[in-house]
Enzyme design. Structure first.
Site, short mmCIF file in Angstrom:
data_model
loop_
_atom_site.label_atom_id
_atom_site.label_comp_id
_atom_site.label_asym_id
_atom_site.label_seq_id
_atom_site.Cartn_x
_atom_site.Cartn_y
_atom_site.Cartn_z
N ARG A 127 0.78 -1.24 -0.02
CA ARG A 127 0.05 -0.15 0.07
C ARG A 127 0.80 1.23 0.17
O ARG A 127 0.42 2.51 0.24
CB ARG A 127 -1.05 0.00 1.20
CG ARG A 127 -2.17 -0.91 1.16
CD ARG A 127 -3.16 -0.60 1.88
NE ARG A 127 -4.28 -1.72 1.96
CZ ARG A 127 -4.32 -2.87 2.68
NH1 ARG A 127 -3.49 -2.94 3.54
NH2 ARG A 127 -5.46 -3.74 2.54
N LYS A 149 3.42 11.01 -11.82
CA LYS A 149 3.01 10.16 -12.55
C LYS A 149 3.61 8.84 -12.39
O LYS A 149 4.85 8.70 -12.83
CB LYS A 149 2.61 10.64 -13.87
CG LYS A 149 1.70 11.54 -14.25
CD LYS A 149 1.48 11.97 -15.67
CE LYS A 149 0.36 13.08 -15.88
NZ LYS A 149 0.26 13.42 -17.36
N GLU A 191 11.38 17.45 -24.99
CA GLU A 191 10.74 18.01 -24.00
C GLU A 191 10.92 19.46 -23.48
O GLU A 191 10.23 20.07 -23.06
CB GLU A 191 10.65 16.97 -22.77
CG GLU A 191 10.19 15.55 -23.16
CD GLU A 191 8.56 15.62 -22.96
OE1 GLU A 191 7.73 16.69 -22.69
OE2 GLU A 191 7.96 14.41 -23.15
N LYS A 242 7.78 22.62 -14.33
CA LYS A 242 6.68 21.56 -14.15
C LYS A 242 6.07 21.67 -12.79
O LYS A 242 5.03 21.48 -12.34
CB LYS A 242 7.62 20.24 -14.57
CG LYS A 242 6.67 18.97 -14.03
CD LYS A 242 6.87 17.76 -15.01
CE LYS A 242 5.70 16.69 -14.68
NZ LYS A 242 5.88 15.84 -15.28
N GLU A 252 -3.87 16.46 -12.95
CA GLU A 252 -4.12 16.70 -14.40
C GLU A 252 -5.73 16.99 -14.53
O GLU A 252 -6.40 16.06 -15.34
CB GLU A 252 -3.60 15.71 -15.19
CG GLU A 252 -3.58 16.19 -16.64
CD GLU A 252 -2.86 15.19 -17.72
OE1 GLU A 252 -1.80 14.55 -17.08
OE2 GLU A 252 -3.40 14.92 -18.62
N ARG A 256 -2.42 21.17 -16.09
CA ARG A 256 -1.40 20.11 -16.41
C ARG A 256 -1.53 19.75 -17.92
O ARG A 256 -0.40 19.15 -18.33
CB ARG A 256 -1.42 18.97 -15.41
CG ARG A 256 -0.13 18.02 -15.51
CD ARG A 256 -0.12 17.42 -14.17
NE ARG A 256 0.92 16.38 -14.08
CZ ARG A 256 1.55 15.76 -13.41
NH1 ARG A 256 1.25 15.75 -12.00
NH2 ARG A 256 2.62 14.74 -13.57
N ASN A 260 0.96 18.70 -22.31
CA ASN A 260 0.84 17.50 -23.12
C ASN A 260 0.97 18.23 -24.62
O ASN A 260 0.63 17.53 -25.68
CB ASN A 260 -0.64 16.95 -23.16
CG ASN A 260 -0.59 16.04 -21.78
OD1 ASN A 260 0.38 15.46 -21.43
ND2 ASN A 260 -1.65 16.02 -21.27
N HIS A 263 1.87 15.98 -27.76
CA HIS A 263 1.67 14.41 -27.18
C HIS A 263 0.52 13.83 -27.67
O HIS A 263 0.38 12.53 -27.93
CB HIS A 263 1.43 14.49 -25.48
CG HIS A 263 2.84 14.72 -24.86
ND1 HIS A 263 3.55 15.70 -25.08
CD2 HIS A 263 3.57 13.84 -24.07
CE1 HIS A 263 4.64 15.68 -24.42
NE2 HIS A 263 4.72 14.40 -23.60
N HIS A 267 1.84 10.45 -29.08
CA HIS A 267 1.50 9.14 -28.58
C HIS A 267 0.94 8.29 -29.62
O HIS A 267 1.26 7.11 -29.70
CB HIS A 267 0.28 9.37 -27.40
CG HIS A 267 0.78 9.70 -26.04
ND1 HIS A 267 0.09 10.10 -25.23
CD2 HIS A 267 2.21 9.62 -25.67
CE1 HIS A 267 0.97 10.38 -23.90
NE2 HIS A 267 2.04 9.92 -24.31
N HIS A 280 10.20 8.31 -27.04
CA HIS A 280 8.87 9.29 -26.67
C HIS A 280 9.28 10.80 -27.06
O HIS A 280 8.39 11.17 -27.75
CB HIS A 280 8.65 9.10 -25.19
CG HIS A 280 7.60 9.96 -24.62
ND1 HIS A 280 6.29 9.92 -24.72
CD2 HIS A 280 7.73 11.22 -24.02
CE1 HIS A 280 5.58 10.77 -24.40
NE2 HIS A 280 6.45 11.67 -23.70
N1 GLY Z 1 4.37 14.62 -18.62
C1 GLY Z 1 3.22 15.44 -18.50
C2 GLY Z 1 2.94 15.31 -16.97
O1 GLY Z 1 3.67 14.85 -16.13
O2 GLY Z 1 1.98 15.73 -16.73
#
Ligand code: GLY
Length: 379
Positions: A127, A149, A191, A242, A252, A256, A260, A263, A267, A280
């Protein structure tokens, strides 16, 4: 190096704080930094990939052991295929079979794949165990190790299984970038260019600050050869940008999504290329070109800005297209992307230097034209 020589950025969130320490040579301080934060910890579960383990594993393990920690090491194959539930299962078996306890630590030593995988294991095993991110790629330093993330891929798409789980400690050592293969390094610059394109739209703007987009243009020669102090200064700015986003939107649900940029198409390209066919960051670079193409067609973005972006993409050794897939092949992946809410795609589009906006309801023919631009061999 003393701790005073490191820069620190802290992200406070309702589910916990994340302290990011940035400094060339900081890997050697890993054990001290960890035991200062968790004085009662006895065992570190160090997760890495085979390439990173060869380059930096012994130094990381030695730094942890020197601070009195018992270090267990697990190495996954390098590459996106390791971001799988099967690999998560193997890591649970390793840790639970080795009697992992609630006061143990998980150390993620690697790039985005290792960070996401080990972060997910830390978030879910027993947990939740303390997590230390030690990013070894530029992409992980400026993006994936920061902000909580974690997760793995599913046959239905990238990053579809996961959790938000803030790492209480992130140790960023830009000196590690010297061993990175050139293609991986270039992927990280994508990035960074992204931050240059979106900086002005992010929360908590600092009007007196040197804008990142012209900064990258001026310092590109130093940055591509990882000269200091230029490299650490740019990494520090990206982490700070960030952090400003994650502080106000850790889950997000709002701004946030601006991160992207590039992206949505990126993606999809990454998925049709087969994970590993495009890194990526390479897919993001091509996705930024597609997004800028859409913005230019909609008269949202001057062509001079598109050209500034592409000049940086070329300068940092990134691709401008991925020839092969048709727009029709990309659409299913774009529609499945988490940024599609209630079926409508949200495009992050550039509108001015350092500025982007979220635009819904872009005509499919406009998108197809931009996708054709980045997937045609001679475009
Ligand atoms: N890579 C984008 C984020 O962490 O929101």
């Amino acid at each position: 190096m003393s701790q005073a020589e490191m820069d620190a950025v802290t992200i406070e969130t309702p589910t916990g704080d994340s302290r990011i320490l940035i400094g060339a040579g900081s890997l050697a301080e890993l054990g001290r930094l960890v035991t200062e934060r968790w004085p009662g910890a006895r065992t570190a579960w160090l997760i890495s990939d085979d390439a990173v383990q060869r380059a930096h594993g012994p130094a990381a393990a030695a730094a942890l052991a020197a601070a009195g920690l018992t270090v267990n090491v697990f190495t996954v194959p390098a590459g996106e295929a390791s971001k799988s539930l099967a690999e998560v299962g193997r890591l649970y078996d390793w840790m639970l079979g080795g009697n992992a306890g609630r006061s143990d630590l998980v150390v993620a030593l690697g790039g985005g794949v290792v960070g996401d995988l080990a972060g997910f294991v830390a978030a879910t095993c027993l947990r939740g165990l303390a997590l230390i991110q030690v990013p070894t790629t530029l992409l992980a330093m400026v993006d994936s190790s920061v902000g909580g993330k974690t997760g793995v891929n599913h046959a239905a798409g990238k990053n579809l299984i996961g959790a938000f789980y803030q790492p209480p400690l992130v140790v960023v050592d830009p000196a590690l970038l010297g061993t990175l293969p050139p293609r991986e390094l270039a992927a990280g610059w994508a990035e960074v260019i992204k931050y240059g394109m979106i900086e002005g739209a992010l929360p908590d703007p600092r009007p007196g600050e040197r804008p990142l987009l012209p900064w990258l243009e001026t310092d590109a020669d130093d940055l591509v050869r990882l000269a200091e102090p230029a490299t650490t200064a740019v990494i520090r700015r990206c982490i700070d940008l960030k952090a400003r986003v994650v502080r106000v939107d850790p889950l997000e649900q709002g701004p946030r999504a601006l991160l992207n940029y590039g992206h949505t198409a990126g993606h999809a390209l990454e998925a049709v290329a087969g994970y590993g066919g495009l890194l990526h960051g390479e897919a993001v670079a091509i996705g930024m070109r597609a997004a800028a193409g859409i913005a230019a067609t909609l008269d949202l973005c001057p062509s001079a800005l598109v050209e500034r972006q592409q000049a940086l993409v070329r300068r940092f050794g990134l691709p401008e297209r991925f020839a092969g897939p048709t727009p029709a092949e990309l659409w299913p992946y774009m529609r499945r992307d988490k940024k599609a809410t209630a079926g409508a795609l949200r495009w992050v589009l550039p509108t001015a230097p350092g500025h982007v906006e979220i635009v819904r309801g872009v005509d499919e023919a406009v998108v197809d034209r931009a996708l054709a631009l980045v997937t045609t061999r001679d475009a």
